[in-house]
Design an enzyme around this catalytic site. Structure first.
Site, PDB file in Angstrom:
ATOM      1  N   CYS A 160       1.828  35.146 -15.797  1.00  0.00           N
ATOM      2  CA  CYS A 160       1.238  36.057 -16.799  1.00  0.00           C
ATOM      3  C   CYS A 160      -0.182  35.792 -17.230  1.00  0.00           C
ATOM      4  CB  CYS A 160       1.970  36.234 -18.045  1.00  0.00           C
ATOM      5  SG  CYS A 160       3.743  36.384 -17.689  1.00  0.00           S
ATOM      6  N   ARG A 218      -3.877  35.936  -9.907  1.00  0.00           N
ATOM      7  CA  ARG A 218      -2.642  35.198 -10.395  1.00  0.00           C
ATOM      8  C   ARG A 218      -1.246  35.684 -10.049  1.00  0.00           C
ATOM      9  NH1 ARG A 218      -4.110  32.115 -15.396  1.00  0.00           N
ATOM     10  NH2 ARG A 218      -2.173  32.386 -15.953  1.00  0.00           N
ATOM     11  N   TRP A 224       4.236  38.527 -15.175  1.00  0.00           N
ATOM     12  CA  TRP A 224       5.013  38.054 -13.992  1.00  0.00           C
ATOM     13  C   TRP A 224       6.363  37.622 -14.477  1.00  0.00           C
ATOM     14  CZ3 TRP A 224       7.404  33.957 -11.525  1.00  0.00           C
ATOM     15  CH2 TRP A 224       7.305  34.029 -10.125  1.00  0.00           C
ATOM     16  N   ASN A 234       2.922  34.549 -22.902  1.00  0.00           N
ATOM     17  CA  ASN A 234       3.019  33.985 -21.809  1.00  0.00           C
ATOM     18  C   ASN A 234       4.082  32.764 -22.119  1.00  0.00           C
ATOM     19  OD1 ASN A 234       1.112  35.709 -20.655  1.00  0.00           O
ATOM     20  ND2 ASN A 234      -0.538  34.130 -20.270  1.00  0.00           N
ATOM     21  N   GLY A 235       4.919  32.519 -21.083  1.00  0.00           N
ATOM     22  CA  GLY A 235       5.662  31.281 -21.323  1.00  0.00           C
ATOM     23  C   GLY A 235       7.355  31.790 -21.531  1.00  0.00           C
ATOM     24  N   GLU A 269      10.365  19.490   7.084  1.00  0.00           N
ATOM     25  CA  GLU A 269       9.459  20.356   6.285  1.00  0.00           C
ATOM     26  C   GLU A 269       7.862  19.817   6.572  1.00  0.00           C
ATOM     27  OE1 GLU A 269       9.664  22.999   4.800  1.00  0.00           O
ATOM     28  OE2 GLU A 269       7.975  23.003   3.173  1.00  0.00           O
ATOM     29  N   LYS A 299       4.829  22.034   7.717  1.00  0.00           N
ATOM     30  CA  LYS A 299       3.560  22.068   7.012  1.00  0.00           C
ATOM     31  C   LYS A 299       2.568  22.174   7.899  1.00  0.00           C
ATOM     32  CE  LYS A 299       5.146  23.854   4.584  1.00  0.00           C
ATOM     33  NZ  LYS A 299       5.420  24.852   3.921  1.00  0.00           N
ATOM     34  N   GLU A 320       2.037  24.765  10.508  1.00  0.00           N
ATOM     35  CA  GLU A 320       1.749  26.122  10.204  1.00  0.00           C
ATOM     36  C   GLU A 320       0.321  26.329   9.636  1.00  0.00           C
ATOM     37  OE1 GLU A 320       4.971  27.948   6.987  1.00  0.00           O
ATOM     38  OE2 GLU A 320       4.382  25.991   6.378  1.00  0.00           O
ATOM     39  N   HIS A 344      17.118  10.178  21.816  1.00  0.00           N
ATOM     40  CA  HIS A 344      17.708  10.921  22.751  1.00  0.00           C
ATOM     41  C   HIS A 344      16.937  12.023  23.321  1.00  0.00           C
ATOM     42  CE1 HIS A 344      21.651   9.131  21.527  1.00  0.00           C
ATOM     43  NE2 HIS A 344      21.146   9.081  20.433  1.00  0.00           N
ATOM     44  N   LYS A 372       3.450  35.843   4.014  1.00  0.00           N
ATOM     45  CA  LYS A 372       3.922  35.211   2.738  1.00  0.00           C
ATOM     46  C   LYS A 372       5.195  35.414   2.673  1.00  0.00           C
ATOM     47  CE  LYS A 372       4.015  32.449  -0.699  1.00  0.00           C
ATOM     48  NZ  LYS A 372       4.593  31.129  -0.277  1.00  0.00           N
TER      49      LYS A 372
HETATM   50  C1  G6P Z   1       7.662  32.749   5.458  1.00  0.00           C
HETATM   51  C2  G6P Z   1       6.857  31.815   4.676  1.00  0.00           C
HETATM   52  C3  G6P Z   1       7.483  30.512   4.498  1.00  0.00           C
HETATM   53  C4  G6P Z   1       8.966  30.713   3.928  1.00  0.00           C
HETATM   54  C5  G6P Z   1       9.623  31.586   4.725  1.00  0.00           C
HETATM   55  C6  G6P Z   1      10.969  32.017   3.530  1.00  0.00           C
HETATM   56  O1  G6P Z   1       7.855  32.372   6.887  1.00  0.00           O
HETATM   57  O2  G6P Z   1       5.635  31.843   5.575  1.00  0.00           O
HETATM   58  O3  G6P Z   1       6.612  29.740   3.843  1.00  0.00           O
HETATM   59  O4  G6P Z   1       9.601  29.516   3.770  1.00  0.00           O
HETATM   60  O5  G6P Z   1       9.010  33.054   5.030  1.00  0.00           O
HETATM   61  O6  G6P Z   1      10.193  32.698   2.641  1.00  0.00           O
HETATM   62  P1  G6P Z   1      11.258  32.829   1.245  1.00  0.00           P
HETATM   63  O7  G6P Z   1      10.271  33.736   0.659  1.00  0.00           O
HETATM   64  O8  G6P Z   1      12.416  33.657   1.574  1.00  0.00           O
HETATM   65  O9  G6P Z   1      11.598  31.610   0.661  1.00  0.00           O
END
Ligand code: G6P
Length: 610
Positions: free
Chosen positions: A2, A27, A74, A100-101, A483, A487, A490, A506, A605
């Site tokens: 927010c 934001r 938000w 906010n909060g 993960e 990262k 990506e 294996h 995203k």
């Molecule tokens: C997209 C993003 C990833 C994310 C995935 C799932 O591929 O680039 O970073 O993990 O979607 O998104 P969600 O909003 O469902 O966690």
């Protein structure tokens, strides 16, 4: 997250605060509103959606007046609707408030206010505050005293701004936990949650500290503590440009989001841990304990990083709650003929709450009679609306495309769910307390792990030119290997694979030579010795090894080319700490390769197509 902007001075306020709100758009928000005080009248205009919708609602003639207060929301409590947007007003339209909060005791306060005859018009936690202020202010207290009296009754975090028709040129602002500042102009003043909102008008600001309250008028401002003792505050000068401020001074949103994880972890845990009982309070589950006890199987589903978090949840729930758990890619689950019935709990994990495959999987599960829960960051998102209940992450908007703070928030939320399911079953109060205490320490430990950033940065220098990398871990840290590799690929476009460390024998071992960097996640946990053996196997074949180890562990120094330390915690919580250096590593490598870290090529995203 927010945003707050307020103005009092000789100019018309509405346009100024609206411009300020636009500066806070980066934001992330889902609704907006403003209030203007003019000769004893209060006008409030609010709209769900973008600021453009608020502008349309304001039309060609925004309300006139010299004191104005505006907000971008938000959502945390209640969906993003016009009614839930701020400012909130009291029963008689004397006061307007933006917040906010999170007010943690809002449910109790709301019930008491309703009993005393107040009419609350939104589902927000924030609205209770304006009615508490109303009781004191209409009873004769000046606005400042009424605000501090009301704040004494609330628990939680806030940054607030308040205006009253009874004191038409005054803004009262207060802070505990959510940032707020007073900006000093010439014969005029602003309040704002973020300097970027006021930078077009002044560069002189006074940052409020927690427990401070400000009374702001066109010609002067005073800052007091909650006991009404006046504070002398330094005026800061802002020399940053707007673009830098919007990212909080960081080069990229991804770095900002990585570094704010101590705070986002605090947010996901706030008000939910009950140490005495070794249990948790999850207000949004909407499923009775009896129904949770009837569950005989759990399916966790999601995509991308959310799917990785689910894998960690599987290990937690099976170990501590003793329930069979399956983790499914949402995109696979929906096109199989999954075995799901009314005793199955299907939990969808999604930062955005909008991922098409995850949404479809949850709908399919519901159709087959399962109970559904969401572990979601974006309040009021489609998944959040459609599931029976869930746990919000409260991590704030995640703008960097590669998920970071949402991932650790999801793991923490899964630990909360594990405690809930476990305590209803075989998990003892003592075991429960141990996990609760472990969770409570996490934000401080995350801070310590992130303090290793300079070490990770130096390691990144060594990995910039690599074309491949292998990430290995076992147990709770096998999904962290996945993960970490995700990262890196990506955002830096380096090919990377995550594997269970022993499984490496294996197949992937064939790839290992002196050019292959191998990242080992090797904290001192139940499988530490096993991981060390795997590390020996890799080292023998000449690989360059980076090891993530527990603070003070010297056992791997002879094998690892580079080491980065994380603090010790419970085994099930190590992923929250061990992923932090891997996020930083991916970030620093990508920056050094000149990649667009916040907007990597081809990625979205939120993937709202299947
Ligand atoms: C997209 C993003 C990833 C994310 C995935 C799932 O591929 O680039 O970073 O993990 O979607 O998104 P969600 O909003 O469902 O966690």
């Amino acid at each position: 997250m927010c945003g707050i902007v307020g103005y009092t001075g000789p100019r018309q306020g509405a346009g100024l605060v609206l411009d300020g709100l636009k500066r806070l758009e980066y934001r992330g928000y889902d609704s907006a509103g403003l209030a203007v005080v003019d000769s004893g009248r209060l006008e409030v205009v609010k709209a769900a959606g973008k600021i453009a919708a608020l502008e349309r609602a304001l039309g060609a003639h925004p309300p006139a007046g010299h004191t104005a207060l505006a907000h971008t929301r938000w959502a945390t409590h209640g969906a993003p609707t016009d009614a839930n947007a701020h400012p909130h007003t009291d029963c008689g339209g004397t006061l307007a408030l933006v917040h906010n909060g999170i007010i943690e005791n809002a449910t109790v306060l709301r019930a008491a206010l309703v009993q005393r005859g107040h009419q609350l018009r939104s589902e927000t936690d924030s609205e209770v505050l304006v009615h508490l202020i109303e009781e004191l202010h209409l009873g004769g207290a000046p606005l400042l005293d009424a605000v501090s009296g009301a704040l004494a009754q609330v628990e939680g975090a806030y940054g607030i701004g308040v205006v009253s028709t009874r004191e038409p040129d005054t803004l009262v602002a207060a802070r505990r936990g959510s940032p707020l500042l007073v900006a000093i102009g010439d014969g005029e003043h602003f309040i704002a949650s973020d300097a970027s909102a006021v930078l077009a008008h002044t560069r002189s600001v006074v940052y409020l500290d927690d427990g401070e309250i400000a009374v702001v008028r066109p010609g002067d401002y005073r800052i007091l503590d909650l006991a009404a003792v006046e504070r002398v505050k330094a005026v800061s000068r802002i020399d940053w440009d707007l673009a830098t401020i919007e990212r909080g001074g960081y080069a990229h949103f991804m770095l900002k989001e990585i570094l704010e994880q101590p705070e986002t972890l605090r947010n996901v845990l706030r008000g939910r841990l009950v140490e005495d009982d070794g249990d948790v309070h999850l207000g949004g589950l909407n499923v009775t304990d009896a129904d949770l006890l009837a569950v005989d199987r759990i399916v966790l589903t999601g995509c991308g990083s959310s799917w990785h978090a689910a894998l960690i949840g599987e290990y937690m729930l099976e170990e501590l709650a003793r329930l069979p758990v399956e983790v499914e890619y949402a995109s696979e689950f929906r096109y199989r003929n999954p075995i799901v019935d009314e005793r199955t709990l299907v939990v969808g994990l999604s930062q955005s709450g909008e991922t098409a495959d995850t949404l479809a999987a949850l709908r399919e599960a519901k159709r087959r009679g399962a109970r559904t829960l969401g572990i979601v960051n974006v309040v009021g998102s489609t998944i959040a609306r459609e599931v029976d209940g869930g746990i919000y992450l409260h991590a704030g908007p995640e703008i960097g495309v590669a998920s970071t703070k949402a991932f650790t928030g999801q793991i923490a939320a899964l630990a909360l769910l594990t405690l809930k399911m476990g305590r209803l079953r075989a998990l003892s109060i003592l075991q429960g307390r141990e996990v609760v205490r472990g969770l409570a320490h996490l934000p401080a430990l995350a801070q310590r792990a992130l303090a290793q950033a300079p070490v990770v940065e130096r390691i990144a220098d060594q990995l910039v030119a690599t074309t491949n990398a292998l990430y290995l871990g076992r147990g709770y840290n096998f999904p962290v290997a996945l993960e970490g590799a995700l990262k890196l690929k990506e955002i830096s476009y380096i090919h990377a694979e995550g594997y269970p460390a022993a499984e490496m024998k294996h197949g992937p071992i064939a790839l290992i030579d002196d050019k292959m960097p191998v990242v080992f996640i090797a904290p001192r946990d139940a499988v530490y010795q096993k991981v060390v053996s795997n590390l020996e196997e890799v080292k023998t074949r000449g690989a360059r090894v980076l090891a993530v180890v527990t603070e003070g562990d010297t056992g791997l120094a002879r094998l690892a080319d580079y080491q980065v330390e994380i603090p010790e915690t419970l085994d099930l919580l190590t992923p929250i700490l061990s992923v932090l250096p891997l996020q930083l590593l991916a970030y620093y490598v990508a920056v050094r390769r000149g990649c667009n870290v916040d907007q990597p090529r081809n990625l979205a995203k939120s993937v709202t197509v299947e």
